[in-house]
Write an enzyme that holds these catalytic residues in place. Structure first.
Site, short mmCIF file in Angstrom:
data_model
loop_
_atom_site.label_atom_id
_atom_site.label_comp_id
_atom_site.label_asym_id
_atom_site.label_seq_id
_atom_site.Cartn_x
_atom_site.Cartn_y
_atom_site.Cartn_z
N CYS A 42 42.79 57.59 11.21
CA CYS A 42 41.34 57.58 10.98
C CYS A 42 40.57 57.42 12.28
O CYS A 42 39.65 58.19 12.57
CB CYS A 42 40.97 56.48 10.01
SG CYS A 42 39.20 56.41 9.66
N LYS A 50 36.36 63.22 13.87
CA LYS A 50 35.89 64.37 13.08
C LYS A 50 34.41 64.23 12.76
O LYS A 50 33.64 65.19 12.89
CB LYS A 50 36.70 64.47 11.79
CG LYS A 50 36.17 65.51 10.81
CD LYS A 50 36.59 65.18 9.39
CE LYS A 50 35.94 63.91 8.90
NZ LYS A 50 36.44 63.50 7.57
N TYR A 178 40.07 69.15 2.36
CA TYR A 178 39.11 68.42 3.19
C TYR A 178 39.14 68.89 4.65
O TYR A 178 38.12 69.27 5.22
CB TYR A 178 39.45 66.92 3.21
CG TYR A 178 39.10 66.10 2.01
CD1 TYR A 178 38.02 65.22 2.03
CD2 TYR A 178 39.87 66.14 0.86
CE1 TYR A 178 37.72 64.41 0.96
CE2 TYR A 178 39.58 65.34 -0.24
CZ TYR A 178 38.50 64.47 -0.19
OH TYR A 178 38.21 63.67 -1.26
#
Length: 461
Positions: A42, A50, A178
């Site tokens: 993450c 991201k 995603y």
């Protein structure tokens, strides 16, 4: 047996760090091993970088839209190296915070690979063996690859995409979930020519059909080329870049980069789990019960490595529940029902609860409320874009079963809507809530007439 530590955590991502820190605050002696960088997928090569890329990609349209509000903006250019340097600086800062918080809590960090060497033993890369009363596996996932694809070494994954030396002018992205959808929006916003290739008939499998159709239309407006029902048969280097060949008749496409975003797999290879008696699933996922315990009572697992709900907040919640239950004398479990989620596409998607299709399978009576409209900002900017709001409501109980949003700030809105859905709010509760005007979110409490109605039994047809 004498134990060196009460808890040994393998993996310094969101779930492992939360578990280690909370266990330490409960008085446990904790050691955590991370072989790469603290923060996990993450923080280092996932959600955070991201989202920074998403922000960077939005400025192109912001500059264009400013003219409709009377602003004159000079020629705008984007510099990839400048952005990468700023992004890397922020990721480094966050990585430092993760490590500092662990040290502050009293956790010993080991910056090397660790593997399971028994029910209560962990072996470090330097040859040391640590005896632990409890072991937690929090190693996350890794990008899936097609090992049979000729020329696969020419493609990059979501790991490498954050470190490209230059922005690709042309990029082909494989996948429809995603990651693929988000990077398609990012690179299109930065000015790259984007082709998104997916084996299915529509992107974002599992999402509400109206949401899938809405985003498809918006991506087409942005010039993103969508190639559905296709898969790669091979990649080869050419004088101009990389040529992608297809199985079902689509002409070859040449690109500067090819991103494989075809899913992720649990990161369990070579960890010694099977040898220690831990039961693994078909894709290598660690099988756990509701308290995150594996088939070996002293070994637990949280987060993406279990392949249950692969979202960072879920890993954090599971890690916290594990630490409180095992070391804090406070037994509770992470609730995997009704989880809000967002796709940081452009426009964003926010969703919580059941899609219309999922709700119809139950056979209950349904009322569907749906609205599409131009966001207020774009009445002056002139941009051709639409927003989607949708409520799925139980026709008998009036309970709101699902909320689906596609448009600016959808992720922010769905976090708050998720509270209402989790609490069991009814459509009457939504209707009785005063609207905040003028906002897009007010549509959630002002839709009065169903766009579709399914009587009991007919919904499943």
């Amino acid at each position: 047996m004498t134990f060196d530590v009460d808890l040994f955590v393998i993996g310094g991502g969101s779930g492992g760090v939360r578990a280690a820190r909370i266990a330490a605050t409960h008085g446990a002696k904790v050691m955590l091993a991370e072989e790469y960088r603290m923060g996990g997928t993450c923080v280092i090569r996932g959600c955070v970088p991201k989202k920074l890329m998403v922000y960077a990609s939005q400025y192109h349209e912001h500059f264009e839209d400013a003219a409709g509000f009377g602003w004159t903006v000079g020629p705008a250019t984007f510099d990839w190296p400048t952005f990468l340097a700023a992004k890397d600086k922020e990721i480094g800062r966050l990585e430092g915070i993760y490590g500092a918080n662990l040290v502050k809590a009293g956790v010993e960090i080991v910056a090397q690979r660790a593997t399971v060497a028994g029910h209560n033993a962990v072996r470090l890369a330097d040859g040391r063996t640590v005896n632990a009363r409890t072991i937690l596996i929090a190693t996350g996932g890794r990008p899936s690859t097609d090992e049979t694809l000729p020329g696969r070494e020419l493609a990059i994954s979501s790991n490498e995409v954050f470190h490209l030396p230059e922005q690709p002018k042309r990029i082909v992205i494989a996948g429809g979930g995603y990651i693929a959808v988000e990077f398609a929006g990012v690179f299109a916003g930065l000015g790259s020519e984007v082709t998104l290739v997916y084996r299915g008939s529509k992107i974002l499998r599992g999402f509400d059909e109206d949401v899938r159709d809405h985003l498809t239309a918006e991506y087409q407006k942005k010039g993103i080329r969508l190639v559905m029902g296709e898969v790669f048969t091979g990649l080869k280097r050419t004088a101009g870049g990389i040529e992608v060949a297809f199985k079902n008749g689509h002409p070859p496409i040449e690109a500067d980069q090819v991103l494989m975003a075809i899913g992720r797999k649990p990161n369990t290879a070579g960890l010694g789990l099977a040898e220690a008696g831990v039961t693994l699933g078909a894709d290598g996922e660690v099988i756990v019960d509701e308290e995150s315990r594996t088939s070996v009572p002293s070994i637990y697992a949280v987060g993406d490595v279990t392949d249950q709900v692969n979202l960072t907040p879920v890993a954090i919640r599971e890690g916290h529940a594990f630490a409180d239950t095992v070391f804090g004398g406070k037994r509770w479990t992470a609730d995997h029902a009704i989880i809000p989620t967002a796709v940081f596409s452009e426009p964003e998607i926010g969703t919580v609860g059941l899609s219309e299709e999922q709700a119809r399978l139950s056979g209950c009576a349904l009322d569907i409320y749906k609205a599409t409209f131009r966001p207020m900002k774009h009445t002056l900017s002139g941009r051709d874009t639409r927003m989607l709001m949708k409520l799925v409501v139980d026709g008998e109980t009036d309970k709101v079963l699902g909320v689906h949003i596609c448009g600016p700030d959808a992720g922010e809105m769905i976090q708050l809507a998720g509270i209402a859905v989790k609490m069991g709010a009814t459509k009457a509760d939504f209707d009785s809530t005063m609207a905040v005007h003028p906002t897009a979110a007010e549509e959630l409490v002002t839709m009065r007439t169903p766009s579709a109605r399914y009587p009991k039994g007919a919904a499943a047809a």
